[in-house]
Design an enzyme around this catalytic site. Structure first.
Site, PDB file in Angstrom:
ATOM      1  NE  ARG A  58      -2.780   0.579   3.434  1.00 29.55           N
ATOM      2  CZ  ARG A  58      -2.209   1.200   4.483  1.00 29.55           C
ATOM      3  NH1 ARG A  58      -1.817   2.449   4.386  1.00 29.55           N
ATOM      4  NH2 ARG A  58      -2.037   0.563   5.623  1.00 29.55           N
ATOM      5  CE1 TYR A 111     -16.925   9.694 -15.946  1.00 30.38           C
ATOM      6  CE2 TYR A 111     -15.692   9.690 -13.902  1.00 30.38           C
ATOM      7  CZ  TYR A 111     -16.552   9.072 -14.779  1.00 30.38           C
ATOM      8  OH  TYR A 111     -17.033   7.823 -14.489  1.00 30.38           O
TER       9      TYR A 111
END
Ligand code: LCS
Length: 393
Positions: A58, A111
Site C-alpha cells: 500500500r 467528468y
C-alpha cells in the site's frame, strides 16, 4: 544514456525500467503485499526513512514504482503516484489539498463523478466549490475567492471538448497562491504536458489512453514540487487507494504503444470529424481539430494534436442519437474512452446522468450530445458504420 535524454516514443519504451537480479527485459510483477526486512534494525530504519527498502505494497511496490516513475518522466514532474482508479486520483487530490472552509474553482463540464463527489460529498465536510466555463479566463478570475486553494481544470473537457488555457489560468492562480491541477486524461502526455504549461499537478484516468486496451481501471498523479508530492502521496497511502502490482504491469505493457495508438486514432478522428461535420443529418460537431471549434487556435498552441475524442449532435436530438447508437455495428455502445476500439455513448443518460439537469445544460452537455471515442480500426470501416447507422434515422 539516461531515458531522460530520449524522445517521447523512446521514453515510452525505456522510462522507469526496473533492473532486477535476473536481467528481466520487462518490469516483473512483484505480487506481494509485504517485504522481508534484513533484520529488526533495518525494519525500523525503513520506517524512519533512513534506509532504502520496500515495506508494504500500500505504501510502495517495485512494479508500481516503475509505472509511477515512468509517468512522472513523461509528464516532466518530480514524481508520480499510481492509484486504484482515476476517481481515486481525483479524490486523493481533493483530500490532500482541501479542507473545511476551503474553496475549489473548477471547469463545469468535467467528468460527472469528479464534480459529483465534490458537490455531494466534500460539501458535507465544509469544502466550497464553484463550477464555471474555464474556457473563458474571465470566469476563473471572477470565481476566485480569498479561501480558494485549488484550480481544477479538465482540458479538453469531458464531454463538451472545451479547451482551457492552462498557461494563462496557472499564471492567474499562482498570483493568488492557488495550486493548479489538470485532468489530462483526454490527451495523455503524448499530446499535452500541463506541468510544462505551468500547472502544479497533472493526473489521469489510466483506464483510458495510457493503458489503452479497455482491460483495467487505474489512475496516476504527477506532481511538480517535492513538498506537494509528499502531501499527496501520504494521502493516497492513508486512503489506501493504491494500485495493485498486476494492474501496474498491465498499464506498463499498454503504455509502450501510447504514441502509435494515438497517432492512428487521431488520424482516424480527423477524417471522421470531417465526415460528420459535412453530413446533412448532423447538427454540430465539437472536435479540436476542426476550424469550427471555438478554441481551435488555442488547441493548436496547447496540444500536440487534436486527439481522438469527438462530441456531436444529430438533427432530431436524443431520439435520433438513440437510433444511431442502437444501429452502429463496428463502434461499441459503452462508456469509457481512449482504447483501441471505437466507443459511442450518451453522456446525459450515462456518464453525466447523476449531474442535475440544470448544471448539465449550463455546462453545455445537451440531451442530444453523443460522445465518440475513436479507435484504431480502419477508418473506412468506422465511417461506413456511421453512414449506415445515420441512414436509419
Ligand atoms: N477523469 C476523466 C476525464 C474521465 O473521463 C474519467 C472516467 C475519470 C477521470 C475517472 O476515471 P476512472 O475512475 O473511471 O478510471 N471517464 C469515464 C467516461 O467518460 N466513461 O466511463 C468512465
Amino acid at each position: 544514456m539516461s531515458s531522460k535524454d530520449l524522445k517521447f516514443n523512446s521514453k515510452l519504451i525505456h522510462a522507469g525500467h526496473y533492473n532486477d537480479q535476473y536481467g528481466s527485459a520487462t518490469v516483473p510483477i512483484y505480487q506481494t503485499s509485504t517485504f522481508i526486512f534484513e533484520n529488526a534494525e533495518h525494519g525500523s530504519k525503513c520506517f524512519a526513512g533512513e534506509a532504502n527498502g520496500y515495506i508494504y505494497t500500500r505504501i510502495a511496490n517495485p512494479t508500481t514504482r516503475a509505472l509511477e516513475q515512468s509517468i512522472a518522466e513523461l509528464e516532466n514532474g518530480f514524481d508520480g503516484i499510481a492509484t486504484s482508479s482515476g476517481m481515486a486520483a481525483v479524490t486523493t487530490i481533493y483530500m490532500a489539498l482541501l479542507g473545511q472552509g476551503s474553496h475549489i474553482v473548477s471547469t463545469d463540464a468535467v467528468y460527472g463523478p469528479s464534480r459529483g463527489v465534490m458537490e455531494d460529498h466534500f460539501s458535507r465536510f465544509g469544502v466550497e466549490s464553484t463550477y464555471v466555463k474555464t474556457a473563458n479566463v474571465e470566469n476563473v478570475i471572477k470565481a476566485i475567492r480569498p479561501n480558494t486553494k485549488l484550480l481544477y481544470l479538465e482540458s479538453p473537457a469531458n464531454p463538451t471538448m472545451e479547451i482551457t488555457d492552462i498557461k494563462e489560468c496557472s499564471r492567474i492562480a499562482h498570483e493568488k497562491g492557488i495550486l493548479v491541477a489538470v485532468d489530462n486524461t483526454f490527451c495523455s502526455p503524448y499530446l499535452q504536458r500541463p506541468l510544462d504549461l505551468g500547472a502544479d499537478i497533472v493526473f489521469h484516468s489510466l483506464t483510458k489512453y495510457i493503458n489503452g486496451h479497455a482491460d483495467i481501471v487505474g489512475g496516476a498523479i504527477v506532481v511538480k514540487d517535492e513538498t506537494v508530492y509528499k502531501k499527496v502521496r501520504q494521502m493516497m497511502v492513508m486512503m489506501g487507494c493504491c494500485m495493485d502490482p498486476h494492474q501496474a504491469y498491465m498499464v506498463i505493457r499498454g503504455m509502450k504503444t501510447l504514441g502509435i495508438r494515438i497517432d492512428r486514432s487521431q488520424e482516424n478522428a480527423i477524417k471522421i470529424a470531417d465526415f460528420l461535420e459535412k453530413h446533412p443529418k448532423v447538427e454540430w460537431v465539437k472536435y479540436p481539430g476542426l476550424k469550427s471549434h471555438p478554441q481551435y487556435e488555442l488547441a493548436k498552441k496547447q496540444m500536440g494534436g487534436p486527439g481522438s475524442m469527438i462530441s456531436f449532435e444529430i438533427k432530431g436530438g436524443l431520439e435520433a442519437g438513440k437510433i444511431l447508437m442502437d444501429n452502429v455495428k463496428v463502434a461499441i455502445l459503452a462508456v469509457s474512452l481512449g482504447g483501441v476500439e471505437t466507443l459511442i455513448q450518451h453522456p446525459a443518460s450515462m456518464t453525466h446522468s447523476k449531474m442535475p439537469k440544470e448544471s448539465r445544460e449550463k455546462a453545455g452537455i445537451t440531451d442530444g450530445l453523443v460522445r465518440f471515442s475513436v479507435g484504431i480500426e480502419d477508418v473506412e470501416d468506422i465511417i461506413g458504420d456511421l453512414e449506415q447507422a445515420l441512414n436509419m434515422i
